[in-house]
Design a protein around this motif. Structure first.
Motif: not given
Ligand code: NDP
Length: 474
Positions: A125-129, A137-142, A158-162, A358-359
């Motif tokens: 998974t990509g995790i950015s931020g 809250g990161p942007s998550i790319m699984p 739940d834990i990502s940015a919104h 999601i970005w």
């Protein structure tokens, strides 16, 4: 009681990700090769939620509810393989290993295939931020299987940015899709940063503005269509004064940009896929050029125009804003082309519009602009390029005079603008009715009998260049 998820590797990223999970009410098992990090985390932040610290791999795995969700946040590369080999034998079929490091997607594909054989879901998974994103809250790319996302997705969302109530996490696609998209995200980030850097350079050396004045220009831009995290922090950096010297911070920093490799990967994989990403490539090369100190020193005395310095060119900031916006559209269009090409090549079926969605939050390239990209894919999910979207085409049309003038001014004043130039060249290449590629084909046929196709009829042809120059069917 068992933990819902576990994190091993508690450096900057892992520790903040674990805290983020705990703060959201998810009991989290924590483990690190060196146990002092685990202890420190629980001592400092234990009151933020439920942490289940474990010193051994066995205890760590035993503390996870089934199916086990085990997140690895260690140094990308051989360390990731070592950690997988340490934990995989302790897991049971149906369990999941999630690699949140910056792995190359090819490694992720290899690991996923290997673990699938052993009955374990592997989710690259990509995790950015960065550090802040991981915590707040990161942007998550699984990537990985759809089945694994069913179990993991709700936690990640739940834990990502919104943004506007929408989580910045979505299942990207099978095996390496998540890490591929994270890679291209970073390539786009390089291009965006380079275009901003060129804008600064022009404002300074063609428009004659001082760093604090340029900070004000970026602040102003940040209230319009360029509004983004990168523009915001650019203003902050430019307004900052070095405490030791009292000079602008930007003037005391060594002008040699470093890189960790994801930009380079983006370009390498674009070459493999045959996708033209000149804007991204020039951004990677610009960092490379800056780092060649001896080369730059040797070339410093070469002839060319002096920079404008204090000469003020009226109207230039507005023109640069247009050139920047147009070039940014091109850079993102190239990145999204690469995502679509990768998706087709590897059978990932990636929803490009969902990536823009999601970005919008959590990550470094978060921006109002991404809503436009989302809308463009909503209007036409199969569009071959973002450039032809109605909004972007209009912006590109509106930028024409400014974009070309800015590049001309840069050339006249000796300010390098590889990003702006590459973007415009790509744009003009795509819209050209004819390209000199026809001549290239003629040359190739002349020296290597490589053959060519004709515009007026089907078939493959070769001209007998060394003979009577009649054309034969190849
Ligand atoms: P580092 O990349 O600095 O890695 C340090 C961690 O890896 C420590 O927990 C260390 O354990 C562990 N480690 C290293 N080698 C091994 C090994 N052979 N076996 C077991 N553990 C090992 O940590 P970061 O938090 O900066 O990054 C983690 C991952 O997240 C990386 O893949 C990175 O590329 C990625 N990432 C980082 C971002 C950032 O902003 N920093 C942003 C997005 C992704 P020990 O304490 O025992 O040394």
């Amino acid at each position: 009681d068992k933990a819902r998820i576990g994190v091993t590797g508690l450096a900057t990223m892992g520790r903040n990700l674990a805290r983020n999970l705990a703060r959201h009410g998810h009991p989290v098992a924590v483990h690190n090769r060196t146990p002092s990090r685990t202890k420190a985390l629980v001592e400092e932040f234990g009151d933020e939620g439920t942490f289940l610290p474990a010193e051994s791999a066995e205890r760590f795995v035993a503390s996870l509810e089934r199916p086990r969700r085990l997140v690895i946040m260690v140094k990308a590369g051989p360390a990731t393989d070592a950690v997988i080999e340490e934990f995989a034998p302790l897991l049971e079929p149906g369990d999941m290993i999630v690699d949140g490091g910056n792995a190359h997607f090819a490694d992720t594909r290899r690991r996923e295939a290997d673990l699938r054989e052993r009955g374990i879901h592997f989710v690259g998974t990509g995790i950015s931020g960065g550090e802040e994103g991981a915590l707040h809250g990161p942007s998550i790319m699984p990537g990985g299987s759809a089945e694994s996302y069913e179990s993991l997705g709700p936690l990640l969302e739940d834990i990502s940015a919104h943004v506007d109530g929408t989580p910045c996490a979505v299942h990207v696609g099978p095996d390496g899709a998540g890490h591929f998209v994270k890679m291209v995200h970073n390539g786009i980030e390089y291009a965006d940063m380079q275009l901003i850097a060129e804008s600064y350079d022009l404002l300074r050396h063609a428009a004659g503005l001082a760093p604090d004045e340029i900070a004000a220009v970026f602040r102003e831009w940040n209230t319009g269509r360029l509004e983004s995290y990168l523009i915001e922090i650019t203003a902050e950096v430019l307004a900052h004064t070095d405490a030791a010297t009292g000079r602008p911070f930007v003037d005391v920093v060594l002008d040699q940009a470093e890189q960790k490799g994801t930009g380079r990967w983006t370009v390498q994989s674009a070459l493999d896929l045959g996708v033209p990403v000149g804007g991204i490539a020039e951004a990677v090369f610009a960092r490379s050029v800056s780092g060649h100190a001896a080369l730059r020193e040797a070339a410093r005395g070469l002839p060319g125009p002096a920079r404008a310095g204090a000469e003020t060119l009226p109207g230039v900031p507005d023109a640069i804003e247009k050139a920047l916006y147009a070039s940014k559209i091109v850079a993102y269009a190239q990145g999204f082309h690469e995502i679509q090409a990768g998706s087709a090549e590897y059978g990932w079926n990636i929803d490009a519009g969902a990536m823009a969605t999601i970005w919008r939050g959590g990550c470094i390239i978060r921006a109002r602009f991404l809503d436009r990209i989302r809308a463009a894919y909503e209007a036409d999910p199969q569009t071959p390029t973002l450039l032809t979207d109605a909004h972007f085409a209009e912006a590109l049309g509106d930028a024409q005079e400014a974009w070309r003038n800015v590049i001309a001014i840069a050339a006249k004043h000796g300010v390098p603008v590889p990003g702006f130039s590459a973007a415009l060249a790509y744009y003009d290449s795509l819209r050209a009715p004819r390209l000199p590629a026809a001549l290239t084909q003629g040359q190739r046929d002349f020296f290597g009998a490589h053959t060519y196709r004709r515009a007026d009829r089907e078939g493959t042809f070769h001209t007998l260049w060394g003979g009577d120059r009649t054309e034969v069917t190849a």
